[in-house]
Design a protein around this motif. Structure first.
Motif, PDB file in Angstrom:
ATOM      1  N   ALA A   1       0.684  -1.181   0.015  1.00  0.00           N
ATOM      2  CA  ALA A   1      -0.265   0.230  -0.128  1.00  0.00           C
ATOM      3  C   ALA A   1       0.881   1.239  -0.118  1.00  0.00           C
ATOM      4  CB  ALA A   1      -1.055   0.021   1.104  1.00  0.00           C
ATOM      5  N   SER A   2       1.994   1.268   0.964  1.00  0.00           N
ATOM      6  CA  SER A   2       2.915   2.345   0.874  1.00  0.00           C
ATOM      7  C   SER A   2       3.595   2.672  -0.372  1.00  0.00           C
ATOM      8  CB  SER A   2       3.845   1.926   1.922  1.00  0.00           C
ATOM      9  OG  SER A   2       3.055   2.120   3.281  1.00  0.00           O
ATOM     10  N   ARG A   3       4.052   1.480  -1.015  1.00  0.00           N
ATOM     11  CA  ARG A   3       4.693   1.618  -2.504  1.00  0.00           C
ATOM     12  C   ARG A   3       3.801   2.142  -3.558  1.00  0.00           C
ATOM     13  NH1 ARG A   3       9.988   1.810  -0.846  1.00  0.00           N
ATOM     14  NH2 ARG A   3      10.642  -0.146  -0.015  1.00  0.00           N
ATOM     15  N   GLU A   4       2.588   1.579  -3.429  1.00  0.00           N
ATOM     16  CA  GLU A   4       1.689   1.932  -4.393  1.00  0.00           C
ATOM     17  C   GLU A   4       1.149   3.458  -4.448  1.00  0.00           C
ATOM     18  OE1 GLU A   4      -1.555  -1.152  -4.204  1.00  0.00           O
ATOM     19  OE2 GLU A   4      -0.543  -2.403  -5.828  1.00  0.00           O
ATOM     20  N   GLU A   5       1.092   3.744  -3.249  1.00  0.00           N
ATOM     21  CA  GLU A   5       0.810   5.235  -2.925  1.00  0.00           C
ATOM     22  C   GLU A   5       1.839   6.210  -3.220  1.00  0.00           C
ATOM     23  OE1 GLU A   5      -0.723   8.661   0.357  1.00  0.00           O
ATOM     24  OE2 GLU A   5      -0.397   6.526   1.120  1.00  0.00           O
ATOM     25  N   ALA A   6       3.167   5.785  -3.029  1.00  0.00           N
ATOM     26  CA  ALA A   6       4.365   6.466  -3.355  1.00  0.00           C
ATOM     27  C   ALA A   6       4.254   6.769  -5.158  1.00  0.00           C
ATOM     28  CB  ALA A   6       5.583   5.929  -3.178  1.00  0.00           C
ATOM     29  N   VAL A   7       4.098   5.763  -5.795  1.00  0.00           N
ATOM     30  CA  VAL A   7       3.919   5.625  -7.375  1.00  0.00           C
ATOM     31  C   VAL A   7       2.933   6.516  -7.639  1.00  0.00           C
ATOM     32  CG1 VAL A   7       3.503   4.620  -9.202  1.00  0.00           C
ATOM     33  CG2 VAL A   7       5.198   3.313  -7.373  1.00  0.00           C
ATOM     34  N   ALA A   8       1.727   6.320  -7.219  1.00  0.00           N
ATOM     35  CA  ALA A   8       0.429   7.251  -7.362  1.00  0.00           C
ATOM     36  C   ALA A   8       0.908   8.742  -7.199  1.00  0.00           C
ATOM     37  CB  ALA A   8      -0.591   6.902  -6.482  1.00  0.00           C
ATOM     38  N   VAL A   9       1.552   9.226  -6.134  1.00  0.00           N
ATOM     39  CA  VAL A   9       1.620  10.516  -5.505  1.00  0.00           C
ATOM     40  C   VAL A   9       2.755  11.075  -6.376  1.00  0.00           C
ATOM     41  CG1 VAL A   9       2.602  12.233  -4.035  1.00  0.00           C
ATOM     42  CG2 VAL A   9       1.227  10.144  -3.378  1.00  0.00           C
ATOM     43  N   ALA A  10       3.590  10.406  -7.080  1.00  0.00           N
ATOM     44  CA  ALA A  10       4.781  10.695  -7.844  1.00  0.00           C
ATOM     45  C   ALA A  10       4.144  10.815  -9.356  1.00  0.00           C
ATOM     46  CB  ALA A  10       6.060   9.790  -7.953  1.00  0.00           C
ATOM     47  N   ARG A  11       3.524  10.045  -9.720  1.00  0.00           N
ATOM     48  CA  ARG A  11       2.852  10.102 -10.844  1.00  0.00           C
ATOM     49  C   ARG A  11       1.880  11.386 -11.042  1.00  0.00           C
ATOM     50  NH1 ARG A  11       3.227   5.868 -14.139  1.00  0.00           N
ATOM     51  NH2 ARG A  11       3.003   4.074 -12.568  1.00  0.00           N
ATOM     52  N   ARG A  12       1.007  11.622 -10.190  1.00  0.00           N
ATOM     53  CA  ARG A  12       0.165  12.716 -10.297  1.00  0.00           C
ATOM     54  C   ARG A  12       1.112  14.174 -10.186  1.00  0.00           C
ATOM     55  NH1 ARG A  12      -2.926  10.010  -6.403  1.00  0.00           N
ATOM     56  NH2 ARG A  12      -1.933  11.302  -4.614  1.00  0.00           N
ATOM     57  N   ALA A  13       2.173  14.078  -9.704  1.00  0.00           N
ATOM     58  CA  ALA A  13       2.955  15.445  -9.487  1.00  0.00           C
ATOM     59  C   ALA A  13       3.852  15.459 -10.701  1.00  0.00           C
ATOM     60  CB  ALA A  13       3.910  15.111  -8.205  1.00  0.00           C
ATOM     61  N   GLY A  14       3.947  14.358 -11.436  1.00  0.00           N
ATOM     62  CA  GLY A  14       4.773  14.577 -12.800  1.00  0.00           C
ATOM     63  C   GLY A  14       6.401  14.784 -12.277  1.00  0.00           C
ATOM     64  N   HIS A  15       6.682  14.241 -11.475  1.00  0.00           N
ATOM     65  CA  HIS A  15       8.172  14.167 -10.982  1.00  0.00           C
ATOM     66  C   HIS A  15       8.811  13.069 -11.612  1.00  0.00           C
ATOM     67  CE1 HIS A  15       7.382  17.925  -9.036  1.00  0.00           C
ATOM     68  NE2 HIS A  15       6.752  17.338  -7.970  1.00  0.00           N
ATOM     69  N   PRO A  16       9.607  12.797 -12.706  1.00  0.00           N
ATOM     70  CA  PRO A  16      10.143  11.506 -13.141  1.00  0.00           C
ATOM     71  C   PRO A  16      11.158  10.907 -12.352  1.00  0.00           C
ATOM     72  CG  PRO A  16      10.848  13.663 -14.558  1.00  0.00           C
ATOM     73  CD  PRO A  16       9.854  14.404 -13.576  1.00  0.00           C
TER      74      PRO A  16
ATOM     75  N   PRO B   1      11.580  11.035  -9.096  1.00  0.00           N
ATOM     76  CA  PRO B   1      10.967  10.342  -7.855  1.00  0.00           C
ATOM     77  C   PRO B   1      10.277   9.052  -8.198  1.00  0.00           C
ATOM     78  CG  PRO B   1      11.138  12.750  -7.306  1.00  0.00           C
ATOM     79  CD  PRO B   1      11.414  12.583  -8.970  1.00  0.00           C
ATOM     80  N   LEU B   2       9.556   9.279  -9.270  1.00  0.00           N
ATOM     81  CA  LEU B   2       8.294   8.283  -9.984  1.00  0.00           C
ATOM     82  C   LEU B   2       9.380   6.914 -10.185  1.00  0.00           C
ATOM     83  CD1 LEU B   2       5.727   7.227 -10.948  1.00  0.00           C
ATOM     84  CD2 LEU B   2       6.183   8.234 -13.098  1.00  0.00           C
ATOM     85  N   ALA B   3      10.474   7.151 -10.967  1.00  0.00           N
ATOM     86  CA  ALA B   3      11.264   6.160 -11.488  1.00  0.00           C
ATOM     87  C   ALA B   3      11.740   5.359 -10.345  1.00  0.00           C
ATOM     88  CB  ALA B   3      12.562   6.730 -12.101  1.00  0.00           C
ATOM     89  N   HIS B   4      12.130   6.162  -9.068  1.00  0.00           N
ATOM     90  CA  HIS B   4      12.604   5.342  -7.833  1.00  0.00           C
ATOM     91  C   HIS B   4      11.365   4.726  -7.239  1.00  0.00           C
ATOM     92  CE1 HIS B   4      15.624   5.158  -4.587  1.00  0.00           C
ATOM     93  NE2 HIS B   4      14.448   5.492  -3.686  1.00  0.00           N
ATOM     94  N   ALA B   5      10.351   5.359  -7.143  1.00  0.00           N
ATOM     95  CA  ALA B   5       9.352   4.689  -6.378  1.00  0.00           C
ATOM     96  C   ALA B   5       8.763   3.395  -7.150  1.00  0.00           C
ATOM     97  CB  ALA B   5       8.120   5.558  -6.326  1.00  0.00           C
ATOM     98  N   VAL B   6       8.587   3.490  -8.539  1.00  0.00           N
ATOM     99  CA  VAL B   6       8.209   2.372  -9.401  1.00  0.00           C
ATOM    100  C   VAL B   6       9.326   1.266  -9.538  1.00  0.00           C
ATOM    101  CG1 VAL B   6       7.975   1.772 -11.755  1.00  0.00           C
ATOM    102  CG2 VAL B   6       6.819   3.771 -11.007  1.00  0.00           C
ATOM    103  N   ARG B   7      10.445   1.457  -9.304  1.00  0.00           N
ATOM    104  CA  ARG B   7      11.651   0.493  -9.060  1.00  0.00           C
ATOM    105  C   ARG B   7      11.296  -0.288  -7.736  1.00  0.00           C
ATOM    106  NH1 ARG B   7      16.219  -0.762  -5.728  1.00  0.00           N
ATOM    107  NH2 ARG B   7      16.723   1.485  -5.642  1.00  0.00           N
ATOM    108  N   HIS B   8      11.040   0.280  -6.800  1.00  0.00           N
ATOM    109  CA  HIS B   8      10.833  -0.095  -5.422  1.00  0.00           C
ATOM    110  C   HIS B   8       9.556  -1.032  -5.453  1.00  0.00           C
ATOM    111  CE1 HIS B   8      14.266   1.012  -3.066  1.00  0.00           C
ATOM    112  NE2 HIS B   8      14.361   2.071  -3.285  1.00  0.00           N
ATOM    113  N   LEU B   9       8.705  -0.475  -6.009  1.00  0.00           N
ATOM    114  CA  LEU B   9       7.543  -1.517  -6.217  1.00  0.00           C
ATOM    115  C   LEU B   9       7.676  -2.448  -6.929  1.00  0.00           C
ATOM    116  CD1 LEU B   9       4.283  -1.845  -5.768  1.00  0.00           C
ATOM    117  CD2 LEU B   9       4.042  -0.303  -7.977  1.00  0.00           C
TER     118      LEU B   9
END
Length: 198
Positions: free
Chosen positions: A87-102, A104-112
């Motif tokens: 749940a934490s990993r998925e929220e991190a990805v969703a927040v980074a995706r909405r914010a449009g920050h590539p 932090p999104l790449a980092h979050a997606v990799r950890h997911l």
């Protein structure tokens, strides 16, 4: 608007993250004498990170929220709470995706992706790693260490799936980036895998 100590909620949250991460590192490096003490320390880490996440979320501090959610995901994994970690990993990805920050999104997606791979969900892991690598590859200033750390699990997954040629390419690219940082352990691991692959 500050809290009772005269610090803003964001500053308080940053301090909580720093304190929690230092305690986690110390607990892992030098575990307390008993299992109960270790569990208490790690529960404190989780509580601090959960409070920081709530503060960042309320303040709309998206980049800091993504990082804190990632750390909370680590703490949940440490405690064996896989659903909470997911749940934490998925929220991190969703927040980074909405914010449009590539980045932090790449980092979050990799950890997911790592979480999916560790749970045996290989298709989901591969999709995450492919997205992370596309984000790093499309960014001129992608941090070399983060990029290498995304190539590494994709190489492990590719090796697991028996894709030898692709695996060699991934380990070589990761080794080049680890050498540039430099991270000797990363270079050594890549070299070891390449030697095994022949």
């Amino acid at each position: 608007m500050g809290d009772g100590a005269g610090h803003s909620p964001v500053e308080r949250a940053k301090a909580l993250v720093d304190r929690a991460w230092a305690l986690r590192s110390t607990t892992i490096a030098s575990p307390p004498a008993t299992r109960v003490e270790t569990e208490q320390a790690m529960a404190h880490v989780q509580r601090c990170l959960a409070e920081a996440v709530a503060l960042f979320r309320a303040a709309g501090a998206t980049t800091l929220l993504v990082a804190a959610l990632g750390k909370l995901g680590h703490a949940e994994e440490d405690a064996g709470r896989d659903h909470a970690a997911l749940a934490s990993r998925e929220e991190a990805v969703a927040v980074a995706r909405r914010a449009g920050h590539p980045m932090p999104l790449a980092h979050a997606v990799r950890h997911l992706g790592d979480l999916h791979r560790n749970a045996g969900r290989l298709a989901e892991a591969e999709a995450c790693y492919a997205e992370a690598l596309a984000l790093y590859g499309g960014h001129d200033d992608a941090p070399a260490l983060d990029y290498a750390n995304a190539l590494r699990p994709m190489a492990i997954l590719s090796e697991t799936l028996g894709r030898t040629d692709e695996t060699r390419t991934l380990w070589r690219r990761a080794r080049t980036l680890y050498a540039a940082v430099p991270v000797k352990e990363g270079v050594a691991e890549c070299t070891e895998h390449l030697a095994r692959l022949g």
